[in-house]
Design a protein around this motif. Sequence first.
Motif, PDB file in Angstrom:
ATOM      1  N   ARG A 156       0.827  -1.200   0.000  1.00  0.00           N
ATOM      2  CA  ARG A 156       0.000   0.000   0.000  1.00  0.00           C
ATOM      3  C   ARG A 156       0.867   1.258   0.000  1.00  0.00           C
ATOM      4  O   ARG A 156       1.893   1.327   0.660  1.00  0.00           O
ATOM      5  CB  ARG A 156      -0.910  -0.008   1.230  1.00  0.00           C
ATOM      6  CG  ARG A 156      -1.869  -1.200   1.258  1.00  0.00           C
ATOM      7  CD  ARG A 156      -2.362  -1.526   2.651  1.00  0.00           C
ATOM      8  NE  ARG A 156      -3.099  -0.429   3.258  1.00  0.00           N
ATOM      9  CZ  ARG A 156      -4.409  -0.219   3.121  1.00  0.00           C
ATOM     10  NH1 ARG A 156      -5.123  -1.046   2.384  1.00  0.00           N
ATOM     11  NH2 ARG A 156      -5.004   0.787   3.727  1.00  0.00           N
ATOM     12  N   HIS A 157       0.422   2.265  -0.778  1.00  0.00           N
ATOM     13  CA  HIS A 157       1.067   3.581  -0.829  1.00  0.00           C
ATOM     14  C   HIS A 157       2.506   3.489  -1.335  1.00  0.00           C
ATOM     15  O   HIS A 157       3.398   4.209  -0.867  1.00  0.00           O
ATOM     16  CB  HIS A 157       1.027   4.260   0.543  1.00  0.00           C
ATOM     17  CG  HIS A 157      -0.311   4.219   1.203  1.00  0.00           C
ATOM     18  ND1 HIS A 157      -1.439   4.744   0.618  1.00  0.00           N
ATOM     19  CD2 HIS A 157      -0.710   3.677   2.395  1.00  0.00           C
ATOM     20  CE1 HIS A 157      -2.486   4.557   1.419  1.00  0.00           C
ATOM     21  NE2 HIS A 157      -2.066   3.902   2.499  1.00  0.00           N
ATOM     22  N   THR A 159       4.916   3.587  -4.908  1.00  0.00           N
ATOM     23  CA  THR A 159       4.910   3.995  -6.312  1.00  0.00           C
ATOM     24  C   THR A 159       5.753   3.040  -7.144  1.00  0.00           C
ATOM     25  O   THR A 159       6.586   2.292  -6.623  1.00  0.00           O
ATOM     26  CB  THR A 159       5.459   5.417  -6.480  1.00  0.00           C
ATOM     27  OG1 THR A 159       6.870   5.411  -6.203  1.00  0.00           O
ATOM     28  CG2 THR A 159       4.761   6.393  -5.542  1.00  0.00           C
TER      29      THR A 159
END
Length: 399
Positions: A156-157, A159
Amino acid sequence: MTTTTTEAPIADWVDPAELMRDPYPTYRRLVHETPVAWVPALGRYLVTSSAACRAIEEDQETFSAAVRGGGATMARAMGATPMLRKDDPDHARERTAINTSLRPKSLRAHWAPIFERNARNHLETLRSYGPDEADLNRDYAAPVASQNLIDLLGLRHVTVDDLRRWSHAFIAGTGNLLDDAEIWRRCDAAQDEVDALLTELIPFYRKAPDESITSALIASGLPVEQVTANVKLVISGGMNEPQHAVTNAVWALSHHPAQRRRVLADPSLWARVFDEAVRWQSPIGMYPRETTRAVTLQGVQLPAEAPVGVVVGAANRDPAAFARPDEFDIDRERRPHLAFGSGVHLCAGHWAARIAIGDVAVPLLYEELPGLGTDPRRPETWDGWVFRGLTTLPVTWDA
């Protein structure tokens, strides 16, 4: 297997720089002259024939994945020894934890729509550069492979740039046999970032499990250090093969226009394109093993604790296994190749790659960009032999 036993021939002519530029001339000579040979420039025995590579993978008691050298640097790079550098039963225990996430049924039902979403998103990035400036690796293949891996791992979160940086750092650390301090600095920084992320994700997935690989590893009851080591293993190894499979397939079809026309007329042929592309230009060219005892392999004596390189990139072009092996041919007789390894260490993500790339990412390019092909006006770049692929691939299409 021959009954004549000899000491390993010495291939002192092998040049690592030539392997990096184009390994296939070296591979052809090794397969023909000395399919099991000591290579002083690499400090290991290279095994290049298909039969010998398969014999290694069928005998993990003799040819161990728990290698010294590369195994020690991998443990250093990832904070603990991951499953890739273990033999059964330890390897099987950790591998079983992620198998359910990577079965074809689960991949098609849950992950295929996510793979298509990611491919369509990055297709727009590729399209935004236009047919005069687009680079297939930079603008599509690498970010699609990264985002698919982020989603599969449930990170999660994170890039695509984060994942690419971590992957490169872990791969460099695993290969840091010369103990380069700057490589360890980057690797340690990546370890710290991933460890901090997993400190948050582990309690999250204990409370809210899902279909991700990280969730499956946590639910298996493995110690935290093994969960984190195996997440780092997937980060390091899960980008290269799918990324290069995209560019290799487009490059191959661009250089074989008659086969390209047939595939565009018959989409059922995409599975053959994927299989032949990864055989012909194997994204993973070599992986290590170590002998646990003295052994004879194809008539060549190997001592105990011998460092061995299983050169699947050469085995996949062995004329004893494949007719006209240096040709790209989607109509060739279907025979198993070694692009994903074999035996108990067969790549856990091979079905994910086939579906994400062979079924989704590559066909979508041709559906959305008529006339897609390599752009002869701009240079392309190949690199590597342990991991090999196109690092730049300019493409164009009908505007």
